[in-house]
Structures are given as C-alpha cells and as structure tokens.
Write a protein that holds these residues in place. Structure first.
Motif, PDB file in Angstrom:
ATOM      1  N   PHE A 135       0.867  -1.177   0.000  1.00 64.24           N
ATOM      2  CA  PHE A 135       0.000   0.000   0.000  1.00 64.24           C
ATOM      3  C   PHE A 135       0.904   1.229   0.000  1.00 64.24           C
ATOM      4  CE2 PHE A 135      -4.277   1.630   1.424  1.00 64.24           C
ATOM      5  CZ  PHE A 135      -3.942   2.972   1.509  1.00 64.24           C
ATOM      6  N   VAL A 136       0.804   2.000  -1.068  1.00 61.28           N
ATOM      7  CA  VAL A 136       1.635   3.195  -1.202  1.00 61.28           C
ATOM      8  C   VAL A 136       0.745   4.426  -1.119  1.00 61.28           C
ATOM      9  CG1 VAL A 136       2.983   4.536  -2.863  1.00 61.28           C
ATOM     10  CG2 VAL A 136       3.523   2.131  -2.472  1.00 61.28           C
ATOM     11  N   ALA A 137       1.138   5.367  -0.285  1.00 62.32           N
ATOM     12  CA  ALA A 137       0.385   6.614  -0.114  1.00 62.32           C
ATOM     13  C   ALA A 137       1.243   7.774  -0.599  1.00 62.32           C
ATOM     14  CB  ALA A 137       0.007   6.806   1.345  1.00 62.32           C
ATOM     15  N   THR A 138       0.592   8.711  -1.275  1.00 64.49           N
ATOM     16  CA  THR A 138       1.362   9.771  -1.928  1.00 64.49           C
ATOM     17  C   THR A 138       1.045  11.149  -1.355  1.00 64.49           C
ATOM     18  OG1 THR A 138      -0.234   9.683  -3.734  1.00 64.49           O
ATOM     19  CG2 THR A 138       1.761   8.420  -4.004  1.00 64.49           C
ATOM     20  N   SER A 139       0.846  12.126  -2.197  1.00 62.06           N
ATOM     21  CA  SER A 139       0.950  13.533  -1.812  1.00 62.06           C
ATOM     22  C   SER A 139       0.174  13.960  -0.570  1.00 62.06           C
ATOM     23  CB  SER A 139       0.535  14.413  -2.996  1.00 62.06           C
ATOM     24  OG  SER A 139       0.649  15.762  -2.667  1.00 62.06           O
ATOM     25  N   ALA A 140      -1.130  13.667  -0.505  1.00 61.44           N
ATOM     26  CA  ALA A 140      -1.941  14.185   0.603  1.00 61.44           C
ATOM     27  C   ALA A 140      -1.436  13.696   1.949  1.00 61.44           C
ATOM     28  CB  ALA A 140      -3.401  13.780   0.413  1.00 61.44           C
ATOM     29  N   SER A 141      -1.091  12.398   2.030  1.00 62.07           N
ATOM     30  CA  SER A 141      -0.661  11.858   3.309  1.00 62.07           C
ATOM     31  C   SER A 141       0.770  12.263   3.653  1.00 62.07           C
ATOM     32  CB  SER A 141      -0.803  10.339   3.319  1.00 62.07           C
ATOM     33  OG  SER A 141      -0.272   9.791   2.152  1.00 62.07           O
ATOM     34  N   ARG A 142       1.565  12.668   2.663  1.00 59.09           N
ATOM     35  CA  ARG A 142       2.888  13.243   2.959  1.00 59.09           C
ATOM     36  C   ARG A 142       2.738  14.571   3.671  1.00 59.09           C
ATOM     37  NH1 ARG A 142       4.765  11.712  -2.284  1.00 59.09           N
ATOM     38  NH2 ARG A 142       4.313  13.774  -3.102  1.00 59.09           N
ATOM     39  N   ASP A 143       1.721  15.346   3.258  1.00 56.49           N
ATOM     40  CA  ASP A 143       1.593  16.730   3.715  1.00 56.49           C
ATOM     41  C   ASP A 143       0.844  16.866   5.040  1.00 56.49           C
ATOM     42  OD1 ASP A 143       2.770  17.299   1.296  1.00 56.49           O
ATOM     43  OD2 ASP A 143       0.913  17.907   0.306  1.00 56.49           O
ATOM     44  N   ALA A 144       0.122  15.832   5.492  1.00 63.99           N
ATOM     45  CA  ALA A 144      -0.818  15.984   6.599  1.00 63.99           C
ATOM     46  C   ALA A 144      -0.178  15.802   7.970  1.00 63.99           C
ATOM     47  CB  ALA A 144      -1.957  14.985   6.427  1.00 63.99           C
ATOM     48  N   GLU A 145      -0.576  16.661   8.906  1.00 63.04           N
ATOM     49  CA  GLU A 145      -0.086  16.566  10.285  1.00 63.04           C
ATOM     50  C   GLU A 145      -0.595  15.297  10.970  1.00 63.04           C
ATOM     51  OE1 GLU A 145      -1.533  20.044  12.201  1.00 63.04           O
ATOM     52  OE2 GLU A 145      -0.355  21.433  10.985  1.00 63.04           O
ATOM     53  N   ASN A 146      -1.830  14.894  10.647  1.00 59.44           N
ATOM     54  CA  ASN A 146      -2.449  13.743  11.316  1.00 59.44           C
ATOM     55  C   ASN A 146      -2.335  12.458  10.494  1.00 59.44           C
ATOM     56  OD1 ASN A 146      -4.226  14.840   9.410  1.00 59.44           O
ATOM     57  ND2 ASN A 146      -6.048  14.098  10.470  1.00 59.44           N
ATOM     58  N   ARG A 147      -1.214  12.287   9.786  1.00 59.34           N
ATOM     59  CA  ARG A 147      -1.062  11.098   8.947  1.00 59.34           C
ATOM     60  C   ARG A 147      -1.040   9.812   9.770  1.00 59.34           C
ATOM     61  NH1 ARG A 147       3.442  14.221   8.071  1.00 59.34           N
ATOM     62  NH2 ARG A 147       5.358  13.587   9.106  1.00 59.34           N
ATOM     63  N   GLY A 194       8.265  11.871  -3.262  1.00 54.22           N
ATOM     64  CA  GLY A 194       7.926  12.155  -4.650  1.00 54.22           C
ATOM     65  C   GLY A 194       8.864  11.463  -5.617  1.00 54.22           C
ATOM     66  N   ASP A 195      10.141  11.342  -5.252  1.00 57.67           N
ATOM     67  CA  ASP A 195      11.102  10.677  -6.139  1.00 57.67           C
ATOM     68  C   ASP A 195      10.797   9.181  -6.266  1.00 57.67           C
ATOM     69  OD1 ASP A 195      12.385  13.021  -6.653  1.00 57.67           O
ATOM     70  OD2 ASP A 195      14.068  12.669  -5.287  1.00 57.67           O
ATOM     71  N   GLN A 196      10.415   8.551  -5.140  1.00 54.64           N
ATOM     72  CA  GLN A 196      10.034   7.138  -5.199  1.00 54.64           C
ATOM     73  C   GLN A 196       8.782   6.955  -6.052  1.00 54.64           C
ATOM     74  OE1 GLN A 196       9.966   6.761  -0.813  1.00 54.64           O
ATOM     75  NE2 GLN A 196      11.047   4.830  -1.122  1.00 54.64           N
ATOM     76  N   GLU A 197       7.831   7.882  -5.883  1.00 52.36           N
ATOM     77  CA  GLU A 197       6.596   7.845  -6.670  1.00 52.36           C
ATOM     78  C   GLU A 197       6.924   7.913  -8.163  1.00 52.36           C
ATOM     79  OE1 GLU A 197       2.396  10.369  -6.797  1.00 52.36           O
ATOM     80  OE2 GLU A 197       3.887  10.790  -5.259  1.00 52.36           O
ATOM     81  N   ALA A 198       7.863   8.773  -8.513  1.00 52.12           N
ATOM     82  CA  ALA A 198       8.266   8.924  -9.910  1.00 52.12           C
ATOM     83  C   ALA A 198       8.896   7.644 -10.448  1.00 52.12           C
ATOM     84  CB  ALA A 198       9.245  10.093 -10.041  1.00 52.12           C
ATOM     85  N   GLU A 199       9.721   6.983  -9.634  1.00 50.24           N
ATOM     86  CA  GLU A 199      10.355   5.723 -10.053  1.00 50.24           C
ATOM     87  C   GLU A 199       9.303   4.670 -10.382  1.00 50.24           C
ATOM     88  OE1 GLU A 199      13.566   4.278 -10.018  1.00 50.24           O
ATOM     89  OE2 GLU A 199      14.848   5.834  -9.173  1.00 50.24           O
ATOM     90  N   PHE A 200       8.323   4.501  -9.478  1.00 50.47           N
ATOM     91  CA  PHE A 200       7.273   3.511  -9.711  1.00 50.47           C
ATOM     92  C   PHE A 200       6.476   3.860 -10.971  1.00 50.47           C
ATOM     93  CE2 PHE A 200       7.105   2.467  -4.948  1.00 50.47           C
ATOM     94  CZ  PHE A 200       7.818   1.299  -5.113  1.00 50.47           C
ATOM     95  N   SER A 201       6.158   5.133 -11.138  1.00 48.30           N
ATOM     96  CA  SER A 201       5.375   5.561 -12.300  1.00 48.30           C
ATOM     97  C   SER A 201       6.131   5.275 -13.598  1.00 48.30           C
ATOM     98  CB  SER A 201       5.053   7.060 -12.206  1.00 48.30           C
ATOM     99  OG  SER A 201       4.206   7.322 -11.126  1.00 48.30           O
ATOM    100  N   PHE A 202       7.428   5.562 -13.610  1.00 49.80           N
ATOM    101  CA  PHE A 202       8.240   5.355 -14.816  1.00 49.80           C
ATOM    102  C   PHE A 202       8.274   3.874 -15.189  1.00 49.80           C
ATOM    103  CE2 PHE A 202      12.197   4.746 -17.174  1.00 49.80           C
ATOM    104  CZ  PHE A 202      12.105   5.757 -18.129  1.00 49.80           C
TER     105      PHE A 202
END
Length: 304
Positions: free
Chosen positions: A79-91, A111-119
């Motif tokens: 389970f990979v979580a991206t932008s919103a959960s990176r930014d949230a105080e209550n993650r 974000g760099d890991q996300e880019a690797e998976f996407s590529f």
C-alpha cells in the motif's frame, strides 16, 4: 507467478491492482483493476490536516478492497500513499486506520520514489529505448521522470488538479483571473521541475493518471470510458488546446455530461488539463502518449 495486490492512495483517488507477476520475465497479468474517488486531500493544502470525512471515505474504500484482495488470494500486498498523506499533520491516524483494515502499513513514499514507480509501470511494455519524459498528474502533485530504459532524473512538484482547484477556482465557469492564477502556479512549478529534469530533451511524452486519460477519452469521442481504447492512444497538442478551451468555457453541469467524465473529476479536470498543456508546451512535444499503466503497475512489479 506471484499473485500480488498493489494499492495506490493519492490525493483524489485510491486504486487497486491485483495481478500475477512473473519476476523472471517481467510479465504482468492483470486480474482486477479498480479506482474509487475518495478525495483524501480535501482541504489539506489549506489546513495541513486530513479531514475526518475524507478519512472515512478512504477507509470505506479500503474495506471494500480488503474483501477483493482476500477473494483473489493475493500473496503479497503493498500500500503506497502519496501527496496528501505526505503533507498531513495527522497522517498517523491515516496509517493506523489502514493497518486495522488491510493489515499492512501504508508507505508514505517520497515524490522521487513515486516517480520511479510511475516510470517503471508506464514504460516497461513500450518498445524501443528513446528518451522518454513520463508525467504523472495527480491530485496534489505532479511527478516528472526522464529516462532511456531506466530513470535518469526525477522531480515531484506540488501542482495537482485538486490542489490548484482548491487554491484558485471559485467561479463556474472559472473566471479569467482564476485561470491565470492556475497557469501562473503551473509555470512556477515547471521552473522548479526543470532544475532537476531536462523537460525539453525528451523525444516522447508519456502521460499518466486520471486527468490525462480523461482528456484522451474526450479526444477519442468515446461514449463511455474505455481503458483499452485509451491505453497507448496519442493526443496532439492541438486537440489538448481545443479540449482545454472547451472545459474552461463549460459549467459544472456541462462537464458532468461528458460521457467519459468520472463524477469525482468534474470539478478538477480543468486544472488537470491545464497542467498537461503547460507540460507539452514546455517540453515542446507535438503529442502525448497516454498510458493506463502507471504507479500501480510499478508497485506490482516491485512486489515480485
């Protein structure tokens, strides 16, 4: 073959892919792929926190996915979580909820890991080894990655269709000054991306995620969303300009009536289309190759 389940939880949607993956050949056989709009990133740009109702929508989708994963008998789950959960105080609240439902801890990746998976997901099945720029236009961020068979440079920047819409769009249709503000944010973010990723050097642009696939569906004139028709379709810059202009002039009701439009994208598709168009202009490419295979496929490959 290893049966795996990959979950990608972004700012706007949560998605599931169940597949059989052959680690020796890199072959992926898709068994189930689905997407639910949960808008986890609702208000995060403004408050810095995940809203209670957004968390509940996400947990409801997780409960549905847990049943599907069990039904298919997946051996490994990631389970990979991206932008919103990176930014949230209550993650931490988000993490504990997911663990309680799915039994795996969400990985709040960079974000760099996300880019690797996407590529990996987007290019593994494409022929040839030309320099490709892969862009994943999400709800909270956009990932840029360039490479020739492997990742050479990557950057994530905080422009996404939900974030830009929440920041700037108040009118329906959007006022010219709101569109100008969205475009200004996009251009500033592209300047940041270009510090790391040479956007103008790629011969091919590959576009991922819902904003891009929706634009492709509109360009193809589909009567309903059809992933097979959309996958590896090519959309010219001229068509993207036409679609952007049409969407900017349209009301919420008119956008909702477009056959391929998911209800959860109606309010954010304008910003997503403007991000795509600005990237095409900055990269100087005549068209975008649209891929339905993306970060989910990259996560699935990583499990094998």
């Amino acid at each position: 073959m290893t049966r795996v389940a990959a979950v990608d939880c972004g700012t706007n949607s949560i998605r599931l892919l169940i597949a059989d993956v052959d680690a020796s050949t890199g072959e992926l056989t898709e068994l189930d792929r689905r997407m639910t709009i949960v808008r986890l990133g609702q208000g995060v740009d403004r408050t810095g926190r995940l809203a209670p109702e957004a968390l509940e929508r996400t947990f409801a989708a997780c409960r549905e996915y847990a049943g599907i994963i069990k039904e298919h008998g997946a051996e490994r789950v990631r389970f990979v979580a991206t932008s919103a959960s990176r930014d949230a105080e209550n993650r931490d609240e988000f993490v504990s909820g997911v663990v309680g439902i799915l039994g795996v801890e969400p990985e709040v990746i960079s974000g760099d890991q996300e880019a690797e998976f996407s590529f990996t997901g987007a290019t593994k099945e494409l022929p040839g080894h030309e320099e490709r720029l892969v862009v994943d236009i999400g709800g909270g961020s956009t990932e840029f990655v360039i490479g020739r068979g492997h990742v050479e440079a990557a950057r994530s920047v905080d422009i996404g269709c939900v974030r830009l819409t929440e920041r700037h769009v108040r009118s329906d249709p959007p006022a010219p000054e709101e569109i100008a503000a969205v475009r200004a944010d996009i251009e500033a973010a592209l300047d940041l991306a270009e510090e790391t990723v040479p956007l103008r050097e790629a011969s091919t642009l590959v576009g991922l995620a819902g904003s891009v696939t929706t634009v492709a569906g509109i360009a193809l004139g589909l009567d309903a969303y059809d992933s097979e028709a959309i996958h590896h379709s090519r959309v010219s810059r001229g068509r993207v300009v036409e679609i952007a202009e049409r969407l900017i002039r349209s009301t919420h009701e008119e956008r909702a009536a477009i056959p391929v439009m998911h209800p959860g994208r109606v309010d954010v598709i304008i910003a997503g289309t403007l991000v795509l168009l600005a990237i095409m202009d900055r990269a100087g490419v005549p068209e975008v190759v649209v891929s339905e295979h993306d970060i989910l496929d990259g996560i699935a490959f990583s499990l094998a």
